[in-house]
Design a protein around this motif. Structure first.
Motif, PDB file in Angstrom:
ATOM      1  N   ASP A 259       0.840  -1.194   0.000  1.00 14.71           N
ATOM      2  CA  ASP A 259       0.000   0.000   0.000  1.00 14.71           C
ATOM      3  C   ASP A 259       0.876   1.245   0.000  1.00 14.71           C
ATOM      4  O   ASP A 259       1.928   1.287   0.623  1.00 14.71           O
ATOM      5  N   MET A 260       0.447   2.279  -0.697  1.00 18.81           N
ATOM      6  CA  MET A 260       1.274   3.467  -0.849  1.00 18.81           C
ATOM      7  C   MET A 260       1.645   4.085   0.496  1.00 18.81           C
ATOM      8  O   MET A 260       2.743   4.578   0.670  1.00 18.81           O
ATOM      9  N   VAL A 261       0.727   4.076   1.446  1.00 18.59           N
ATOM     10  CA  VAL A 261       1.006   4.667   2.752  1.00 18.59           C
ATOM     11  C   VAL A 261       2.163   3.935   3.426  1.00 18.59           C
ATOM     12  O   VAL A 261       2.946   4.515   4.167  1.00 18.59           O
ATOM     13  N   ASP A 262       2.321   2.646   3.146  1.00 23.86           N
ATOM     14  CA  ASP A 262       3.340   1.834   3.784  1.00 23.86           C
ATOM     15  C   ASP A 262       4.678   1.834   3.034  1.00 23.86           C
ATOM     16  O   ASP A 262       5.600   1.147   3.460  1.00 23.86           O
ATOM     17  N   TRP A 263       4.770   2.548   1.940  1.00 27.20           N
ATOM     18  CA  TRP A 263       6.033   2.588   1.202  1.00 27.20           C
ATOM     19  C   TRP A 263       7.128   3.221   2.052  1.00 27.20           C
ATOM     20  O   TRP A 263       8.289   2.838   1.988  1.00 27.20           O
ATOM     21  N   TYR A 264       6.747   4.199   2.854  1.00 27.27           N
ATOM     22  CA  TYR A 264       7.699   4.907   3.704  1.00 27.27           C
ATOM     23  C   TYR A 264       7.600   4.420   5.147  1.00 27.27           C
ATOM     24  O   TYR A 264       6.511   4.193   5.661  1.00 27.27           O
ATOM     25  N   ALA A 265       8.749   4.260   5.781  1.00 26.60           N
ATOM     26  CA  ALA A 265       8.798   3.960   7.205  1.00 26.60           C
ATOM     27  C   ALA A 265       9.201   5.231   7.940  1.00 26.60           C
ATOM     28  O   ALA A 265      10.098   5.952   7.502  1.00 26.60           O
ATOM     29  N   ARG A 266       8.518   5.501   9.058  1.00 30.62           N
ATOM     30  CA  ARG A 266       8.808   6.703   9.836  1.00 30.62           C
ATOM     31  C   ARG A 266       9.226   6.340  11.250  1.00 30.62           C
ATOM     32  O   ARG A 266       8.646   5.436  11.855  1.00 30.62           O
ATOM     33  N   ALA A 267      10.234   7.041  11.762  1.00 29.21           N
ATOM     34  CA  ALA A 267      10.712   6.801  13.125  1.00 29.21           C
ATOM     35  C   ALA A 267      10.886   8.138  13.820  1.00 29.21           C
ATOM     36  O   ALA A 267      11.566   9.032  13.291  1.00 29.21           O
ATOM     37  N   ASP A 268      10.267   8.287  14.983  1.00 21.45           N
ATOM     38  CA  ASP A 268      10.391   9.507  15.770  1.00 21.45           C
ATOM     39  C   ASP A 268      11.705   9.449  16.542  1.00 21.45           C
ATOM     40  O   ASP A 268      11.894   8.595  17.423  1.00 21.45           O
ATOM     41  N   MET A 269      12.631  10.351  16.211  1.00 22.96           N
ATOM     42  CA  MET A 269      13.943  10.370  16.847  1.00 22.96           C
ATOM     43  C   MET A 269      13.965  11.256  18.082  1.00 22.96           C
ATOM     44  O   MET A 269      14.988  11.375  18.757  1.00 22.96           O
ATOM     45  N   GLY A 270      12.821  11.902  18.401  1.00 26.94           N
ATOM     46  CA  GLY A 270      12.748  12.818  19.526  1.00 26.94           C
ATOM     47  C   GLY A 270      13.192  14.216  19.147  1.00 26.94           C
ATOM     48  O   GLY A 270      13.877  14.426  18.136  1.00 26.94           O
ATOM     49  N   GLY A 271      12.758  15.186  19.932  1.00 30.63           N
ATOM     50  CA  GLY A 271      13.176  16.570  19.695  1.00 30.63           C
ATOM     51  C   GLY A 271      12.665  17.163  18.408  1.00 30.63           C
ATOM     52  O   GLY A 271      13.302  18.060  17.844  1.00 30.63           O
ATOM     53  N   GLY A 272      11.530  16.692  17.916  1.00 28.55           N
ATOM     54  CA  GLY A 272      10.972  17.246  16.685  1.00 28.55           C
ATOM     55  C   GLY A 272      11.666  16.783  15.434  1.00 28.55           C
ATOM     56  O   GLY A 272      11.673  17.489  14.416  1.00 28.55           O
ATOM     57  N   VAL A 273      12.263  15.588  15.470  1.00 30.50           N
ATOM     58  CA  VAL A 273      12.975  15.035  14.310  1.00 30.50           C
ATOM     59  C   VAL A 273      12.362  13.685  13.950  1.00 30.50           C
ATOM     60  O   VAL A 273      12.239  12.798  14.798  1.00 30.50           O
ATOM     61  N   ILE A 274      11.982  13.533  12.682  1.00 33.53           N
ATOM     62  CA  ILE A 274      11.430  12.284  12.171  1.00 33.53           C
ATOM     63  C   ILE A 274      12.351  11.767  11.065  1.00 33.53           C
ATOM     64  O   ILE A 274      12.703  12.505  10.153  1.00 33.53           O
ATOM     65  N   ARG A 275      12.746  10.496  11.192  1.00 29.67           N
ATOM     66  CA  ARG A 275      13.483   9.844  10.097  1.00 29.67           C
ATOM     67  C   ARG A 275      12.489   9.134   9.188  1.00 29.67           C
ATOM     68  O   ARG A 275      11.622   8.404   9.660  1.00 29.67           O
ATOM     69  N   ILE A 276      12.625   9.360   7.898  1.00 29.36           N
ATOM     70  CA  ILE A 276      11.779   8.696   6.908  1.00 29.36           C
ATOM     71  C   ILE A 276      12.693   7.869   6.002  1.00 29.36           C
ATOM     72  O   ILE A 276      13.754   8.334   5.574  1.00 29.36           O
ATOM     73  N   SER A 277      12.288   6.628   5.743  1.00 25.86           N
ATOM     74  CA  SER A 277      13.098   5.756   4.896  1.00 25.86           C
ATOM     75  C   SER A 277      12.183   4.949   3.982  1.00 25.86           C
ATOM     76  O   SER A 277      10.953   4.980   4.116  1.00 25.86           O
TER      77      SER A 277
END
Length: 264
Positions: free
Chosen positions: A12-30
């Motif tokens: 599913d398109m929504v699941d193409w990207y993985a998101r991780a909250d790194m804290g402090g207002g920073v999100i890693r997207i892969s």
């Protein structure tokens, strides 16, 4: 569309990207369904006034469709360098920034393909006898998706970045570091308040690439000499996992020793 791809399981398109909250207002997207060579991290940083997205992935799936919240405050996309795995989604942003040395290539259109042999040829990569992946994605982003339609759209920049430039997001200030070698206009960004470095492809925990057609080994050495002495707390790289200052110094010194022994 190639018949050997039709039977692949789509995601599913929504699941193409993985998101991780790194804290402090920073999100890693892969992009977990992408071959390691072009599976890049990009970083969403939120300030009080606006946000910035450092790099923008391959652009196989539209970010506005998959992560619409990313665009709610009209963020700037800051491109660390002009390679497909870092700029593919950038045309979706209204405010784009990069070093001037990358501007012409971005405007002309980045060499891009999801077919391994074609991509290696376009980028001037020597496989050195290693097997070349047939496709650079391990799943289809949607049923019926044709990898042959993939391209990175040409784009112009709204802001040119150079060493020492500062980007104020409101409560969060980023300093641009011009660190050429991987490409002429490679940059990293440093948030001095937290000691966080967003390094793009200048450094990550893996084999650093300095043999592309527009790479410069001498410049790369100077950039890593600088990074070896840089006081940071954490590095969020363009590929792989984050690491601390001790590992940053180890990685830089390993590269520098190898180049000194190799004579390049």
């Amino acid at each position: 569309m190639r018949e050997d791809i039709v039977e692949w399981v789509g995601v599913d398109m929504v699941d193409w990207y993985a998101r991780a909250d790194m804290g402090g207002g920073v999100i890693r997207i892969s992009e977990p369904h992408v071959n390691e060579l072009v599976s890049a991290n990009f970083w969403w940083l939120r300030g009080n006034d606006r946000g910035v997205v450092v790099d923008a992935g391959l652009g196989v799936v539209a970010l506005r469709e998959a992560i619409p919240v990313l665009f709610e405050r009209d963020p700037m996309v800051l491109l660390t360098h002009a390679h497909l795995d870092h700029v593919g989604g950038a045309p979706e942003f209204g405010d784009r920034a990069a070093h001037p040395a990358e501007a012409e290539l971005l405007a002309a259109g980045i060499p891009a393909s999801l077919y391994g042999a074609e991509l290696y040829d376009k980028l001037g990569i020597d496989a050195a006898g290693e097997p070349v992946p047939e496709l650079m994605i391990g799943a289809l982003p949607a049923p019926g998706y044709d990898p042959g339609t993939y391209r990175v759209e040409p784009m112009t920049l709204n802001r040119l970045l150079d060493d020492g430039d500062r980007i104020d997001l409101g409560g969060r200030v980023l300093t641009v570091l011009h660190l050429p070698g991987h490409t002429p206009g490679s940059v990293a960004v440093l948030e001095e308040r937290t000691g966080t470095l967003y390094s793009g492809d200048v450094i990550y925990d893996g084999a650093l690439i300095d043999n592309l057609p527009n790479s410069d080994v001498a410049a790369y050495r100077r950039s890593l000499e600088f990074l070896a002495d840089l006081d940071v707390s954490v590095v969020h790289p363009g590929h792989g996992h984050s690491f601390d200052r001790t590992r940053l110094r180890q990685l830089a010194e390993t590269y520098l020793r190898g180049k000194a022994q190799g004579g390049r």
